[in-house]
Structure formats: structure tokens, C-alpha cells
Design a protein around this motif. Structure first.
Motif, PDB file in Angstrom:
ATOM      1  N   VAL A  99     -22.689  36.285  41.460  1.00 30.85           N
ATOM      2  CA  VAL A  99     -21.630  37.032  41.458  1.00 30.85           C
ATOM      3  C   VAL A  99     -20.534  36.411  42.324  1.00 30.85           C
ATOM      4  O   VAL A  99     -19.435  35.956  42.017  1.00 30.85           O
ATOM      5  CB  VAL A  99     -21.436  38.467  41.663  1.00 30.85           C
ATOM      6  CG1 VAL A  99     -20.226  39.040  41.510  1.00 30.85           C
ATOM      7  CG2 VAL A  99     -22.373  39.196  40.540  1.00 30.85           C
ATOM      8  N   ILE A 100     -20.784  36.123  43.558  1.00 30.16           N
ATOM      9  CA  ILE A 100     -20.022  35.494  44.619  1.00 30.16           C
ATOM     10  C   ILE A 100     -19.703  34.038  44.138  1.00 30.16           C
ATOM     11  O   ILE A 100     -18.486  33.613  44.054  1.00 30.16           O
ATOM     12  CB  ILE A 100     -20.648  35.618  45.952  1.00 30.16           C
ATOM     13  CG1 ILE A 100     -20.796  37.007  46.465  1.00 30.16           C
ATOM     14  CG2 ILE A 100     -19.684  34.566  47.029  1.00 30.16           C
ATOM     15  CD1 ILE A 100     -21.518  37.138  47.751  1.00 30.16           C
ATOM     16  N   ALA A 101     -20.674  33.264  43.640  1.00 32.27           N
ATOM     17  CA  ALA A 101     -20.213  31.925  43.113  1.00 32.27           C
ATOM     18  C   ALA A 101     -19.583  31.979  41.995  1.00 32.27           C
ATOM     19  O   ALA A 101     -18.620  30.979  41.882  1.00 32.27           O
ATOM     20  CB  ALA A 101     -21.653  31.196  43.021  1.00 32.27           C
ATOM     21  N   GLY A 102     -19.684  32.931  41.015  1.00 30.83           N
ATOM     22  CA  GLY A 102     -18.816  32.847  39.875  1.00 30.83           C
ATOM     23  C   GLY A 102     -17.376  33.413  40.110  1.00 30.83           C
ATOM     24  O   GLY A 102     -16.348  32.876  39.538  1.00 30.83           O
ATOM     25  N   ILE A 103     -17.291  34.159  41.128  1.00 30.89           N
ATOM     26  CA  ILE A 103     -15.797  34.505  41.707  1.00 30.89           C
ATOM     27  C   ILE A 103     -15.080  33.324  42.166  1.00 30.89           C
ATOM     28  O   ILE A 103     -13.998  32.880  41.981  1.00 30.89           O
ATOM     29  CB  ILE A 103     -16.011  35.509  42.718  1.00 30.89           C
ATOM     30  CG1 ILE A 103     -16.390  36.892  41.971  1.00 30.89           C
ATOM     31  CG2 ILE A 103     -14.411  35.690  43.329  1.00 30.89           C
ATOM     32  CD1 ILE A 103     -16.555  37.902  42.851  1.00 30.89           C
ATOM     33  N   GLY A 104     -15.651  32.493  43.154  1.00 30.36           N
ATOM     34  CA  GLY A 104     -15.263  31.188  43.687  1.00 30.36           C
ATOM     35  C   GLY A 104     -14.862  30.085  42.420  1.00 30.36           C
ATOM     36  O   GLY A 104     -13.901  29.613  42.468  1.00 30.36           O
ATOM     37  N   ALA A 105     -15.679  30.084  41.665  1.00 33.28           N
ATOM     38  CA  ALA A 105     -15.686  29.096  40.397  1.00 33.28           C
ATOM     39  C   ALA A 105     -14.412  29.445  39.576  1.00 33.28           C
ATOM     40  O   ALA A 105     -13.626  29.009  38.991  1.00 33.28           O
ATOM     41  CB  ALA A 105     -16.920  29.017  39.484  1.00 33.28           C
ATOM     42  N   GLY A 106     -14.165  30.875  39.381  1.00 35.57           N
ATOM     43  CA  GLY A 106     -13.229  31.447  38.571  1.00 35.57           C
ATOM     44  C   GLY A 106     -12.152  31.230  39.227  1.00 35.57           C
ATOM     45  O   GLY A 106     -10.824  31.100  38.485  1.00 35.57           O
TER      46      GLY A 106
END
Length: 376
Positions: A99-106
Motif C-alpha cells: 500500500v505504501i509503495a502504491g501511494i508513492g507510485a500514485g
């Protein structure tokens, strides 16, 4: 152009490797975390859903800071999330880290795309967009096989560690880059108003369906090939998929700059994408490999004409519309991965998954054709 955009391209490379290497790491991760591949596959789903939700929301917040600061925040969160993934002791920690990695990618990806389009001449916009996508696809074509080789010798955690290193290098390049375009301030209400435009909304719906069909299916390529007694070809087929994606991303930009309208390019790509699904899922091994190449080529190439048509249609709303388009793409991936996990957990044979993706791409074709007819 590459000298100008290389930090953004390298960041895309890291995102591409992160998003798509997990398909080959699922067996090892499942064994290490003492769970099933379907449950680990949810890590792909939560990453993409976090990306989909955060992309438009954080795009609004990022306009209060410089583009460089927002890019660094995005790639920093992405890297921290992957560091947590690399040391995750359990499935729950793994899912939180994704989830954290996805937020950064977003935060990072749509801003990098919009910045690349603004940093070049209008006549070079298609190629700039395709170079950012090429970074993602090269991360798949070259990074995924290398990541799988690294996993075979040292374990999946080392592969995730490679992504952490790439994130650090991309952040370093962004920090040293000469300049980035200033963000265009847009209130959240104005960003939501983009979705009231029928043209933009229909374009986003086609992107959503394409993401469900293409990226969602990719997550379970290993299971599909295993159901066809082709598990020994998994590494080769993932490599072919990535090579196709790299070819599509590299050449689609010039095509839409010089030869094809964005709408016609999308139509052709969707038709070929359906052919790739049929070949990969049901043809003999040689044709299935060709199908993987076509699938990767058209799946990756499909984003550039969609982004191009949105940027061209409303330049002042480019950051918002590109963010929504990226969100739709990754939301589609998350939906596809979740549906695939639900199907496999319900004892539906993996051999049915390509047929499901084929039905979704036919829906995308129908919606795109209706949009074209309405525009005429």
C-alpha cells in the motif's frame, strides 16, 4: 530528449519492475510467508488500488509544492514501501508495505508523465510520453528476467532490494535535474469536474477496461501456463511479454506523432490485444509465445494514445486528466488481479482467465467505437 528525461525514465523503470516482477516471485513469496499464491497475488491488487486512489488525490495536493519536491516525495514513499516489502516477515506486513509503495507510485507516475509532456515541444509530446512508458516496459522486459534470476540464486527479497536501489538512483537524478515545469494549481473540485466531460470520462473507461484485461491477467500468467502444462516456459513468456511492451512503448509515440490519430491507434491496439489473449491462452506453445509478445506490445502501447488524446483535448487540465487516466489504468489492474484471485480461490480453472480478459477487451472496443461514432 533522453538526456533531459532520464531521471523520470529511471523512476518509471523502477515502477515497471516493481509492478510486474511480482508475478514471477509469487511462488517463492508464498513459500516464505507460508501462504498461497492467490493471497500473495493480493499484494499486486493492493499496490494498484492504492495507486489508483492516491494518484488523483495526491496530484491535487502536489500542486502546493514544487514539481521537484512532489516527485521526490513520490519516489521516496515508493522506495520506503519497497524496503518494507523486502524485510516483511508476514503476509499482513507485506500487504501494508505494498500500500505504501502504491501511494508513492500514485504520486510519482502521473506527475512524471505530465512533466515529460510539458518539457518538450508539442510535436515531440507523443515521443516524450512513450519514453516514460518505455521506462516502465524496459523495467519489465529487462528488469523482470534479471529480477527472477536474482531471486533464483538469492531469494525474492534481493529482487525487491534491487527496486529499492533503483528508487534511490531515480531520486538522486530528480534532485540534480536542472528544471521541471511549475505545477498548475487546481482545486479538488476542479479536478472532479474533469470527470463531467463525456469525452474524458469515456476515455478513462476504456483505459479502465484495458487495465482489467491486460494488467490483471498478467498477475496470473504463471498459473495459466501451469494449467496448460507450459510452466517451464514461464520465464521465457514473461520475457517475451516485456520485450513486446518495450517495443510497443518505444514506437507508439512516433506513430501517433506522425502517422495515426490517437483514436485510431487505440482501436488497432485493442483489436490486437484481444488476438494476443486468444493466442496466449489457447494456442500451441510457439503461437502462445507470439501471443505474449503481442499482448505486451499492445497493452503497454495503449496508454500513450490515451494520454496523448487527453493532453491534446484539454491542455490546461492535463495533470488532472493524466492522473485520472493513470488511476483508471492501475485501478483496472487491481480489479483484474482481485477478480483473478477470487476466481482461483473459487476453484475456477486458470485456463478460463484469458477468456475473461478477452470479454473485457471486447467491452473496451465497444465503448471506444461508441465514443468515435458520437464524435463523428
Amino acid at each position: 530528449m533522453i538526456c533531459l528525461l532520464w531521471p523520470l525514465i529511471l523512476g518509471g523503470f523502477a515502477l515497471g519492475l516493481d509492478a510486474y516482477v511480482l508475478a514471477g516471485l509469487l511462488p517463492g513469496m508464498a513459500r516464505d510467508l507460508q501462504t498461497t499464491q492467490a493471497m500473495v497475488g493480493l499484494g499486486v491488487a493492493v499496490f494498484t488500488v492504492a495507486y489508483a486512489v492516491s494518484a488523483p488525490a495526491l496530484a491535487s495536493a502536489s500542486t502546493h509544492y514544487s514539481t521537484r519536491t512532489a516527485l521526490l516525495a513520490g519516489i521516496g514513499l515508493f522506495t520506503v514501501g519497497n524496503l518494507a516489502t523486502a524485510i516483511a516477515p508476514s503476509l499482513n506486513i507485506l500487504l501494508i508495505s505494498r500500500v505504501i509503495a502504491g501511494i508513492g507510485a500514485g504520486l510519482y507516475s502521473p506527475l512524471a508523465t505530465a512533466s515529460a509532456a510539458a518539457m518538450v515541444k508539442a510535436s515531440q509530446r507523443g515521443r516524450a510520453l512513450s519514453l516514460i512508458l518505455a521506462g516502465l516496459s524496459v523495467g519489465t522486459a529487462l528488469g523482470v528476467p534479471f529480477g527472477l534470476l536474482l531471486e533464483a540464486h538469492f531469494g525474492w527479497r534481493w529482487t525487491i532490494g534491487l527496486i529499492v536501489l533503483l528508487g534511490i538512483l531515480a531520486a538522486s537524478g530528480v534532485g540534480r535535474a536542472s528544471s521541471f515545469p511549475a505545477p498548475t494549481p487546481l482545486r479538488w473540485k476542479e479536478r472532479l469536474s474533469v470527470l463531467t466531460e463525456p469525452f474524458i470520462l469515456s476515455t478513462l473507461t476504456v483505459t479502465l477496461c484495458t487495465g482489467i484485461a491486460s494488467l490483471g491477467l498478467y498477475t496470473y500468467m504463471a498459473e495459466i501456463l501451469s494449467s496448460r502444462d507450459m510452466s517451464s516456459f514461464t520465464g521465457i513468456f514473461i520475457w517475451l511479454w516485456g520485450l513486446g511492451g518495450m517495443a510497443g512503448a518505444l514506437f507508439i509515440g512516433r506513430a501517433i506523432d506522425q502517422h495515426l490519430t490517437s483514436a485510431r491507434a487505440t482501436l488497432i491496439l485493442l483489436l490486437l490485444l484481444g488476438m494476443g489473449f486468444a493466442l496466449m491462452g489457447y494456442a500451441p506453445a510457439l503461437l502462445a509465445g507470439i501471443g505474449c509478445f503481442i499482448w505486451g506490445m499492445c497493452g503497454w502501447a495503449s496508454m500513450a494514445p490515451q494520454q496523448h488524446v487527453l493532453v491534446t483535448y484539454a491542455p490546461k487540465q492535463a495533470t488532472a486528466s493524466v492522473a485520472w487516466n493513470s488511476s483508471a489504468n492501475y485501478l483496472g489492474s487491481g480489479i483484474g488481479a482481485t477478480l483473478g484471485s477470487a476466481a482461483l480461490n473459487s476453484d475456477i480453472a486458470a485456463s478460463w482467465l484469458p477468456a475473461g480478459s478477452l470479454m473485457v477487451v471486447l467491452l473496451a472496443l465497444t465503448l471506444h467505437s461508441i465514443k468515435l461514432r458520437h464524435l463523428r
